[in-house]
Design a protein around this motif. Structure first.
Motif, short mmCIF file in Angstrom:
data_model
loop_
_atom_site.label_atom_id
_atom_site.label_comp_id
_atom_site.label_asym_id
_atom_site.label_seq_id
_atom_site.Cartn_x
_atom_site.Cartn_y
_atom_site.Cartn_z
N GLN A 61 1.04 10.82 18.31
CA GLN A 61 0.11 11.06 17.21
C GLN A 61 -0.74 9.82 16.99
O GLN A 61 -0.39 8.72 17.39
N GLU A 62 -1.87 9.98 16.32
CA GLU A 62 -2.78 8.88 16.04
C GLU A 62 -2.65 8.47 14.58
O GLU A 62 -2.56 9.33 13.70
N THR A 63 -2.66 7.17 14.34
CA THR A 63 -2.57 6.68 12.95
C THR A 63 -3.90 6.91 12.24
O THR A 63 -4.96 6.66 12.78
N ARG A 64 -3.82 7.43 11.03
CA ARG A 64 -5.01 7.64 10.20
C ARG A 64 -5.28 6.41 9.34
O ARG A 64 -6.39 6.18 8.89
N VAL A 65 -4.23 5.63 9.09
CA VAL A 65 -4.31 4.40 8.30
C VAL A 65 -3.51 3.32 9.03
O VAL A 65 -2.75 3.63 9.94
N ALA A 66 -3.67 2.08 8.62
CA ALA A 66 -2.86 1.00 9.20
C ALA A 66 -1.41 1.18 8.76
O ALA A 66 -1.15 1.51 7.60
N LEU A 67 -0.48 0.99 9.67
CA LEU A 67 0.95 1.06 9.36
C LEU A 67 1.50 -0.35 9.48
O LEU A 67 1.25 -1.04 10.47
N TYR A 68 2.24 -0.79 8.47
CA TYR A 68 2.73 -2.16 8.45
C TYR A 68 4.18 -2.23 8.90
O TYR A 68 4.99 -1.36 8.61
N ALA A 69 4.50 -3.30 9.63
CA ALA A 69 5.84 -3.50 10.19
C ALA A 69 6.90 -3.37 9.11
O ALA A 69 6.77 -3.93 8.03
N GLY A 70 7.95 -2.59 9.41
CA GLY A 70 9.07 -2.42 8.49
C GLY A 70 8.86 -1.39 7.41
O GLY A 70 9.78 -1.09 6.65
N ARG A 71 7.69 -0.81 7.33
CA ARG A 71 7.40 0.20 6.31
C ARG A 71 7.64 1.60 6.86
O ARG A 71 7.42 1.86 8.04
N PRO A 72 8.05 2.54 6.00
CA PRO A 72 8.27 3.93 6.46
C PRO A 72 6.96 4.58 6.91
O PRO A 72 5.89 4.25 6.41
#
Length: 130
Positions: A49-60
């Motif tokens: 899948q493609e990220t729609r927003v930035a995902l931060y390390a360690g976050r769900p």
């Protein structure tokens, strides 16, 4: 008095900071034994899948943070197709948004300069909606 044990479930988290518009690979996600409401619970829901927003390390990672990879980029020239009652009209249009298969986007007809709403298919063609 009844005491229950706390529920433990796997939650999918980002293994690293992942920029928006990145396709998730197996090494981008980790499973943790924590409960986070609304978070994905298995890697197969995110990988590819493609990220729609930035995902931060360690976050769900939540389902709303991901979507199908885009097949149409903003300003890309695409086929614009009108199909109704046995009549099929095909022309070129300029995509005014990024989109994945099934997304509804705005497309400008290059001939008439009219903007219409169209649904994108897996091949990147846009079908005018009624």
């Amino acid at each position: 008095m009844v005491f229950g044990t706390p529920a433990v479930a796997d939650t999918l988290i980002a293994a690293r900071t992942i920029p928006a518009r990145t396709v998730i690979a197996p090494e981008d996600v980790l499973l943790r034994d924590i409960v986070v409401l609304g978070a994905l619970e298995a890697p197969e829901f995110a990988i590819g899948q493609e990220t729609r927003v930035a995902l931060y390390a360690g976050r769900p990672i939540r389902a709303a943070d991901l979507g199908a990879p885009s097949v149409v980029e903003r300003n890309q020239i695409i086929s614009l197709i009108y199909n109704h009652g046995g009549i099929v009209i095909t022309t070129e249009g300029r995509a005014l948004d990024r989109a994945g298969p099934g997304d509804l986007i705005r497309v400008m007809n290059l001939t008439s300069r009219t903007t219409v709403s169209a649904r994108v298919d897996a091949a990147g063609s846009a079908f005018v909606t009624q």
